[in-house]
Design a protein around this motif. Structure first.
Motif, PDB file in Angstrom:
ATOM      1  N   ALA A 160      25.078  47.780 -35.127  1.00  0.00           N
ATOM      2  CA  ALA A 160      25.486  46.466 -34.331  1.00  0.00           C
ATOM      3  C   ALA A 160      24.499  46.081 -33.255  1.00  0.00           C
ATOM      4  O   ALA A 160      24.306  44.577 -33.357  1.00  0.00           O
ATOM      5  N   VAL A 161      23.598  46.793 -32.803  1.00  0.00           N
ATOM      6  CA  VAL A 161      22.390  46.090 -32.041  1.00  0.00           C
ATOM      7  C   VAL A 161      21.643  45.276 -32.903  1.00  0.00           C
ATOM      8  O   VAL A 161      20.974  44.391 -32.602  1.00  0.00           O
ATOM      9  N   GLY A 162      21.222  46.074 -33.854  1.00  0.00           N
ATOM     10  CA  GLY A 162      20.054  45.440 -34.758  1.00  0.00           C
ATOM     11  C   GLY A 162      20.430  44.070 -35.432  1.00  0.00           C
ATOM     12  O   GLY A 162      19.684  43.086 -35.318  1.00  0.00           O
ATOM     13  N   MET A 163      21.646  43.860 -35.990  1.00  0.00           N
ATOM     14  CA  MET A 163      22.085  42.673 -36.292  1.00  0.00           C
ATOM     15  C   MET A 163      22.328  41.311 -35.392  1.00  0.00           C
ATOM     16  O   MET A 163      22.232  40.517 -35.665  1.00  0.00           O
ATOM     17  N   ALA A 164      22.996  42.117 -34.020  1.00  0.00           N
ATOM     18  CA  ALA A 164      23.047  41.079 -33.046  1.00  0.00           C
ATOM     19  C   ALA A 164      21.864  40.246 -32.603  1.00  0.00           C
ATOM     20  O   ALA A 164      22.034  39.190 -31.900  1.00  0.00           O
ATOM     21  N   ILE A 196      28.526  42.776 -43.114  1.00  0.00           N
ATOM     22  CA  ILE A 196      27.044  42.133 -43.618  1.00  0.00           C
ATOM     23  C   ILE A 196      27.095  40.809 -44.173  1.00  0.00           C
ATOM     24  O   ILE A 196      26.275  39.885 -43.887  1.00  0.00           O
ATOM     25  N   PHE A 197      28.316  40.394 -44.687  1.00  0.00           N
ATOM     26  CA  PHE A 197      28.547  38.974 -44.845  1.00  0.00           C
ATOM     27  C   PHE A 197      28.437  38.091 -43.850  1.00  0.00           C
ATOM     28  O   PHE A 197      27.718  37.180 -43.764  1.00  0.00           O
ATOM     29  N   LEU A 198      29.184  38.331 -42.610  1.00  0.00           N
ATOM     30  CA  LEU A 198      28.908  37.358 -41.612  1.00  0.00           C
ATOM     31  C   LEU A 198      27.610  37.340 -40.990  1.00  0.00           C
ATOM     32  O   LEU A 198      27.328  36.541 -40.215  1.00  0.00           O
ATOM     33  N   CYS A 199      27.022  38.576 -40.950  1.00  0.00           N
ATOM     34  CA  CYS A 199      25.469  38.651 -40.483  1.00  0.00           C
ATOM     35  C   CYS A 199      24.538  38.025 -41.348  1.00  0.00           C
ATOM     36  O   CYS A 199      23.375  37.630 -40.908  1.00  0.00           O
ATOM     37  N   SER A 200      24.940  37.692 -42.544  1.00  0.00           N
ATOM     38  CA  SER A 200      23.947  37.167 -43.394  1.00  0.00           C
ATOM     39  C   SER A 200      23.808  35.655 -43.657  1.00  0.00           C
ATOM     40  O   SER A 200      23.001  35.192 -44.177  1.00  0.00           O
ATOM     41  N   ILE A 201      25.029  35.188 -43.227  1.00  0.00           N
ATOM     42  CA  ILE A 201      25.120  33.574 -43.187  1.00  0.00           C
ATOM     43  C   ILE A 201      23.854  32.701 -42.682  1.00  0.00           C
ATOM     44  O   ILE A 201      23.479  31.796 -43.453  1.00  0.00           O
ATOM     45  N   PRO A 202      23.484  33.196 -41.768  1.00  0.00           N
ATOM     46  CA  PRO A 202      22.336  32.224 -41.162  1.00  0.00           C
ATOM     47  C   PRO A 202      21.029  32.437 -42.109  1.00  0.00           C
ATOM     48  O   PRO A 202      20.089  31.849 -41.802  1.00  0.00           O
ATOM     49  N   VAL A 254      30.348  38.369 -34.136  1.00  0.00           N
ATOM     50  CA  VAL A 254      31.592  39.090 -34.780  1.00  0.00           C
ATOM     51  C   VAL A 254      31.095  40.091 -35.776  1.00  0.00           C
ATOM     52  O   VAL A 254      31.755  41.144 -35.864  1.00  0.00           O
ATOM     53  N   GLY A 255      30.371  39.796 -36.883  1.00  0.00           N
ATOM     54  CA  GLY A 255      30.147  40.836 -37.760  1.00  0.00           C
ATOM     55  C   GLY A 255      29.383  42.140 -37.187  1.00  0.00           C
ATOM     56  O   GLY A 255      29.385  43.362 -37.445  1.00  0.00           O
ATOM     57  N   SER A 256      28.516  41.676 -36.145  1.00  0.00           N
ATOM     58  CA  SER A 256      27.634  42.778 -35.367  1.00  0.00           C
ATOM     59  C   SER A 256      28.843  43.826 -34.852  1.00  0.00           C
ATOM     60  O   SER A 256      28.754  45.040 -35.000  1.00  0.00           O
ATOM     61  N   ALA A 257      29.564  43.247 -34.270  1.00  0.00           N
ATOM     62  CA  ALA A 257      30.654  44.069 -33.456  1.00  0.00           C
ATOM     63  C   ALA A 257      31.656  44.880 -34.442  1.00  0.00           C
ATOM     64  O   ALA A 257      32.246  45.980 -34.325  1.00  0.00           O
TER      65      ALA A 257
END
Length: 416
Positions: A284-288, A224-230, A384-387
């Motif tokens: 994985a799919v939702g965050m990607a 969640i950290f990697l996916c939340s940066i943007p 990366v975060g999604s995977a």
């Protein structure tokens, strides 16, 4: 009990939580994105200085977990009331600003300190403990509160500010949040005394040690950290970024409303998916999806249709985050430590947005106010975060009726 009957039985706590969530700190991104261009024009703040606003969300790493812990112990209504009262006051204060950017920062800092109690970390507990079969959809509907407010309110607020000025717009936001927050408190059910007393006897040190030793926790935390940066873009920069592409204020406001609609759709669709498909695949799919949207926006695109599609994808993932976290905490940790664990994971998202804001500010200062590099770099982080969410596939869920000591057993069950 059937899937839909849970909504008939528990509509009141769901409505209360959705109203509370959709009228306080969670709508800050929409409001400040609309206020941003007006504040920059009147006070002549630089875009890089304004982008630093998102850096204050580092405070969320303290106050969101604290609010979640307090909700575990004292109940949702008591904790949420603090933010319900302070949030309208903060917008009255914003309407009185004279131009010093530090005053703007201070008001936003106080919003996070006092209004973290109105975030999903607190309100999700009301829904998660009353829904079982339809928990994913119920959490999605709850989390749609801010998106509904944004989708309906963004064009209205934009038009109102254009006609009456940004100060009047701040007062309109204050009036809305006071009314909706008050209704939420009236609808909110009280915590059962037995459950309240049991939670007050819990020891914070033991609970936090158990959670922080859990492999499951760190998989979700890092993802969640990697996916939340943007999402630093969503806090205050979307409108500024769109206007930089020579779009009209009306067109930019419309596109931001599609972002809000995408958030709402993401929470509804992902909520249904969580009730039917494996959690790790949905996550994985939702965050990607946001990575795809970021790659499109990084290109010099000015066509409104393409930008609507890209920002809608960005919104879908932004909406998915709340569903995924709320659902995953119940699935892998149970209810006893719900606010404690969810607070720590939400802090990861807040810390990521702080990091993203600092990164964006630096990039804007070094690249002549270009957002493209930031969007490309953060798209890679999201992939990366999604995977990484797929690593949850071999982890067993918590028992359906977790005992009071389950939180202390998390580390032993998930360490393998």
């Amino acid at each position: 009990m059937t899937y839909l009957s849970e909504f008939r039985i528990s509509w009141r706590p769901l409505a209360a939580a959705a109203l509370g969530l959709g009228s306080a700190l969670a709508i800050n991104g929409y409001v400040h994105s609309i206020l941003g261009p007006h504040l920059l024009a009147e006070f002549h703040w630089s875009k890089s200085s304004f982008a630093l606003l998102g850096s204050i969300y580092i405070l969320a790493m303290v106050f969101v977990p604290l609010s979640g812990r307090l909700a575990d112990v004292f109940g949702v209504r008591r904790v949420a009331m603090v933010g319900v009262v302070f949030y309208p006051i903060s917008f009255v204060a914003l309407s009185m600003m004279s131009g010093e950017i530090w005053v703007y920062y201070v008001i936003n800092v106080l919003q996070i300190m006092f209004c973290a109690s109105t975030t999903g970390t607190v309100y999700c507990r009301v829904v998660a403990e009353r829904f079982t079969l339809a928990r994913g959809l119920a959490l999605g509907l709850l989390a749609s509160g801010p998106a509904i407010a944004g989708a309906i309110g963004s064009p209205l607020l934009t038009t109102y500010i254009d006609a009456h000025g940004w100060r009047a717009g701040c007062l309109a936001v204050a009036a809305f949040s006071a009314l909706a927050g008050g209704m939420a408190m009236l609808l909110m059910p009280s915590m059962r005394r037995q459950a309240q007393e049991g939670r007050q006897q819990r020891r914070a040190g033991q609970d936090y040690r158990a959670v922080l030793r859990s492999r499951t926790f760190w998989i979700i935390f890092s993802s969640i950290f990697l996916c939340s940066i943007p999402y630093a873009l969503a806090q205050s920069q979307l409108n500024v970024m769109l206007l930089d592409r020579q779009l009209s204020p009306a067109a930019a406001g419309f596109i931001i409303s599609t972002f809000a609609a995408g958030v709402m759709a993401g929470r509804f669709i992902l909520g249904l998916a969580l009730d039917r498909f494996p959690t790790h695949w949905v996550a994985a799919v939702g965050m990607a999806l946001s990575a795809i949207g970021l790659c499109i926006m990084a290109a010099p695109v000015t066509h409104i249709g393409v930008l609507v599609f890209a920002i809608a994808l960005f919104g879908l993932s932004y909406g998915a985050e709340a569903d995924i976290l709320g659902y995953a905490v119940v699935r892998y940790f149970g209810m006893e430590l719900y606010g404690t664990v969810l607070g720590l994971l939400t802090a990861a998202a807040g810390g990521a947005m702080t990091f993203g804001s600092l990164m964006l500010s630096l990039i804007l200062a070094k690249t002549d106010n270009s957002y493209s590099l930031f969007m490309l770099l953060t798209a890679g982080a999201v992939f990366v975060g999604s995977a990484n969410f797929l690593r949850l596939r071999n982890i067993a869920p918590a028992p359906a009726k977790a005992p009071a000591t389950h939180g202390l057993e998390v580390a032993q069950q998930a360490r393998a």
